[in-house]
Design an enzyme around this catalytic site. Structure first.
Site, PDB file in Angstrom:
ATOM      1  N   ALA A   1      30.643  -0.994  -6.723  1.00 24.47           N
ATOM      2  CA  ALA A   1      31.882  -0.442  -6.329  1.00 24.47           C
ATOM      3  C   ALA A   1      32.114  -0.866  -5.511  1.00 24.47           C
ATOM      4  O   ALA A   1      33.404  -1.288  -5.670  1.00 24.47           O
ATOM      5  CB  ALA A   1      31.688   0.932  -7.128  1.00 24.47           C
ATOM      6  N   GLU A   2      33.394   0.331  -4.810  1.00 32.53           N
ATOM      7  CA  GLU A   2      33.677   0.452  -3.479  1.00 32.53           C
ATOM      8  C   GLU A   2      33.759  -0.899  -2.977  1.00 32.53           C
ATOM      9  O   GLU A   2      35.105  -1.320  -2.257  1.00 32.53           O
ATOM     10  CB  GLU A   2      33.481   1.778  -3.136  1.00 32.53           C
ATOM     11  CG  GLU A   2      33.443   2.454  -3.624  1.00 32.53           C
ATOM     12  CD  GLU A   2      35.946   3.379  -2.896  1.00 32.53           C
ATOM     13  OE1 GLU A   2      36.024   2.364  -2.333  1.00 32.53           O
ATOM     14  OE2 GLU A   2      35.974   4.333  -4.171  1.00 32.53           O
TER      15      GLU A   2
ATOM     16  N   CYS B   1      26.348  14.370 -17.671  1.00 34.75           N
ATOM     17  CA  CYS B   1      26.854  15.799 -18.387  1.00 34.75           C
ATOM     18  C   CYS B   1      25.438  15.793 -19.027  1.00 34.75           C
ATOM     19  O   CYS B   1      24.956  14.860 -19.977  1.00 34.75           O
ATOM     20  CB  CYS B   1      27.267  16.254 -19.538  1.00 34.75           C
ATOM     21  SG  CYS B   1      27.060  17.474 -20.330  1.00 34.75           S
TER      22      CYS B   1
ATOM     23  N   ASN C   1      22.349   0.979  -6.475  1.00 43.01           N
ATOM     24  CA  ASN C   1      23.337   2.119  -7.137  1.00 43.01           C
ATOM     25  C   ASN C   1      23.733   2.255  -5.802  1.00 43.01           C
ATOM     26  O   ASN C   1      23.275   3.104  -5.463  1.00 43.01           O
ATOM     27  CB  ASN C   1      24.403   1.686  -8.352  1.00 43.01           C
ATOM     28  CG  ASN C   1      26.028   2.253  -7.394  1.00 43.01           C
ATOM     29  OD1 ASN C   1      26.366   3.397  -8.417  1.00 43.01           O
ATOM     30  ND2 ASN C   1      26.064   1.433  -6.813  1.00 43.01           N
ATOM     31  N   GLY C   2      24.498   1.844  -4.411  1.00 45.67           N
ATOM     32  CA  GLY C   2      24.746   2.869  -3.099  1.00 45.67           C
ATOM     33  C   GLY C   2      23.890   1.483  -2.046  1.00 45.67           C
ATOM     34  O   GLY C   2      23.302   0.993  -2.385  1.00 45.67           O
TER      35      GLY C   2
ATOM     36  N   PRO D   1      30.897  -0.022 -13.235  1.00 43.06           N
ATOM     37  CA  PRO D   1      32.262   0.583 -14.268  1.00 43.06           C
ATOM     38  C   PRO D   1      33.417   1.453 -13.136  1.00 43.06           C
ATOM     39  O   PRO D   1      32.303   2.276 -12.509  1.00 43.06           O
ATOM     40  CB  PRO D   1      31.101   1.293 -14.942  1.00 43.06           C
ATOM     41  CG  PRO D   1      30.465   1.685 -14.210  1.00 43.06           C
ATOM     42  CD  PRO D   1      29.284   1.145 -13.617  1.00 43.06           C
TER      43      PRO D   1
ATOM     44  N   VAL E   1      36.704   3.556 -12.995  1.00 41.02           N
ATOM     45  CA  VAL E   1      37.765   4.467 -13.897  1.00 41.02           C
ATOM     46  C   VAL E   1      39.587   3.185 -13.578  1.00 41.02           C
ATOM     47  O   VAL E   1      39.178   3.507 -12.550  1.00 41.02           O
ATOM     48  CB  VAL E   1      38.184   5.160 -13.826  1.00 41.02           C
ATOM     49  CG1 VAL E   1      39.031   6.130 -14.244  1.00 41.02           C
ATOM     50  CG2 VAL E   1      36.421   6.238 -14.417  1.00 41.02           C
TER      51      VAL E   1
END
Length: 458
Positions: free
Chosen positions: A215-216, A108, A191-192, A23, A25
């Site tokens: 992601a990236e 959070c 992830n990573g 995901p 943004v």
């Protein structure tokens, strides 16, 4: 149909997905998800949505989910951020018919277990979670076990702490991910540290996870899961064709092209400015086509045996892996505890400007941010904001409006005409007989009630 859980959910609903697009943004919109699926992605997430806004704003729901899905875009997981368990469940109920699971981003930590448990009980689709690790492995493991006990059916573990963000984030810890995988009985995604397909296979082998999320790496090379590094224009043109079928905000398109063409734009910087200024999809496509032509010219001039510039593994017109600085290179110890911006200022890379100011200067190279060159303004007598030069009260517009309304006065300098409008209104009413006070008719006068009754009885 009963709600599937754990490994049954992963294998049957998600098809045993191993290659996952994260995901992101404003970056994992429908068009990009479809491009990624064409090139090896087996599962995609929506951009992170704000649960409270999703519940109260019908347009937000329509633009970010209801009109941003299609039959080819499955399996799909919708991700929300939310602090209030009830609001999270309300949002998830509105989204569950458009996806295969609901994911909670746990940025959070407040009331985590309650949020997951309530959603697990109320929804018809499984609840999944995405977390970052704590510095301590045992604390990370306890955190993951708590989520599993609360009803989480699939857990994605980003192997960086919440402090490890931005380009100086350092490497992700696969040791943390491996420990979580051993401690829980639900599927785990890692992830990573994913730069290529070989990293995906190595991560699965080293940690034992069921799948790997990118992601990236996916943004710089959407064909990562295919094990290919194609020419940038190949994927850029394919993406633009998908956008024409499934429109999305131009800001998303421009951001993707900046990522894809990142290294070429370092070489042909004038086109970088043109891409930033493009106002239409066709304008953006024209810049991408110009970049393609420049790359083909560079290829034609390339000498035999030439090597890529700098530390790049490929020439700039080829999709590159996204390489983050290592833990030593990007650590606070190595940078003397200084921030990224402080380091950039020392290196002379940004002239001490924020990213936002750098973008403004990109659009207008002559723009200056020197405070000493800014014009000086006289201040409002009440609030300190710049006052209007022609204000009759020597106030800013906001304060002037309040005073002019209170005193029924005019201020031509701010275009406020309360007194004039009132006078015009009273004058107009004076010319309208129907708006004046009705007069009591005399007995027997024309129109008087007794006379009319008498005539009617005669």
């Amino acid at each position: 149909m009963p709600k599937l859980q754990g490994f049954e959910f992963w294998s049957r609903t998600l098809g045993g997905a191993r290659h996952v697009v994260a995901p992101m943004v404003d970056q994992s919109e429908l068009a990009w998800r479809l491009l990624s699926r064409r090139h090896g992605a087996q599962l995609c997430y929506t951009p992170m949505l704000h649960a409270q806004v999703f519940v109260r704003d019908a347009n937000y729901r329509k633009e970010n989910l209801y009109c941003d899905v299609c039959p080819e875009d499955r399996p799909l997981i919708v991700q929300f951020c939310a602090n209030d368990p009830e609001v999270f469940v309300q949002a998830a109920l509105l989204a569950q018919d458009y996806c295969d699971a609901i994911d909670l981003n746990l940025g959070c930590p407040q009331m985590i277990a309650k949020r997951v448990l309530l959603a697990h009980e109320k929804l018809s689709v499984p609840v999944t979670c995405k977390i970052r690790v704590f510095p301590e492995i045992d604390k990370t493991v306890r955190y993951a076990q708590m989520l599993e006990n609360a009803g989480c059916q699939l857990l994605t573990v980003h192997g960086r702490t919440k402090e490890q963000k931005g380009p100086l984030s350092g490497a992700a810890s696969w040791e943390h991910i491996k420990a979580v995988r051993k401690a829980v009985t639900i599927p785990v995604f890692a992830n990573g540290n994913i730069q290529c397909l070989q990293d995906v296979e190595r991560c699965i082998q080293d940690t034992g996870v069921q799948g790997v999320m990118s992601a990236e790496g996916n943004l710089h090379n959407p064909a990562l899961f295919e094990g290919r590094s194609p020419a940038v224009w190949e994927l850029a043109e394919e993406y633009l064709d998908i956008v024409r079928q499934h429109p999305c905000p131009l800001s998303c398109v421009r951001a993707h092209l900046f990522k894809l063409w990142h290294h070429t734009l370092q070489v042909h910087q004038r086109l970088r400015e043109e891409l930033a200024k493009a106002k239409t999809l066709e304008g953006v496509a024209a810049v991408s086509q110009a970049l393609k032509l420049r790359c083909q010219e560079d290829m034609a001039r390339q000498e035999e045996g030439a090597q890529p510039a700098g530390d790049l593994p490929f020439f700039h017109w080829i999709c590159q892996p996204c390489i983050r600085p290592g833990p030593r290179e990007g650590s606070k110890e190595n940078s003397g505890g200084r921030s990224k911006r402080a380091l950039e200022e020392e290196e002379g890379n940004t002239d001490g400007l924020s990213k936002n100011k750098q973008k403004k200067r990109l659009r207008n190279p002559h723009k200056t941010f020197d405070p000493s060159l800014k014009p000086k303004y006289a201040k409002c007598d009440q609030c300190g904001n710049p006052k209007g030069n022609r204000c009759v009260f020597s106030l800013c517009r906001g304060c002037c409006k309040k005073r002019a309304f209170k005193e029924t006065a005019d201020c031509p300098g701010h275009g406020l005409l309360f007194k004039t409008k009132l006078e015009k209104s009273l004058a107009w009413k004076g010319t309208q007989p129907g708006l004046q006070e009705p007069q009591k008719a005399e007995p027997g006068a024309p129109g008087g009630f007794p006379e009319v009754m008498g005539s009617a009885l005669a």
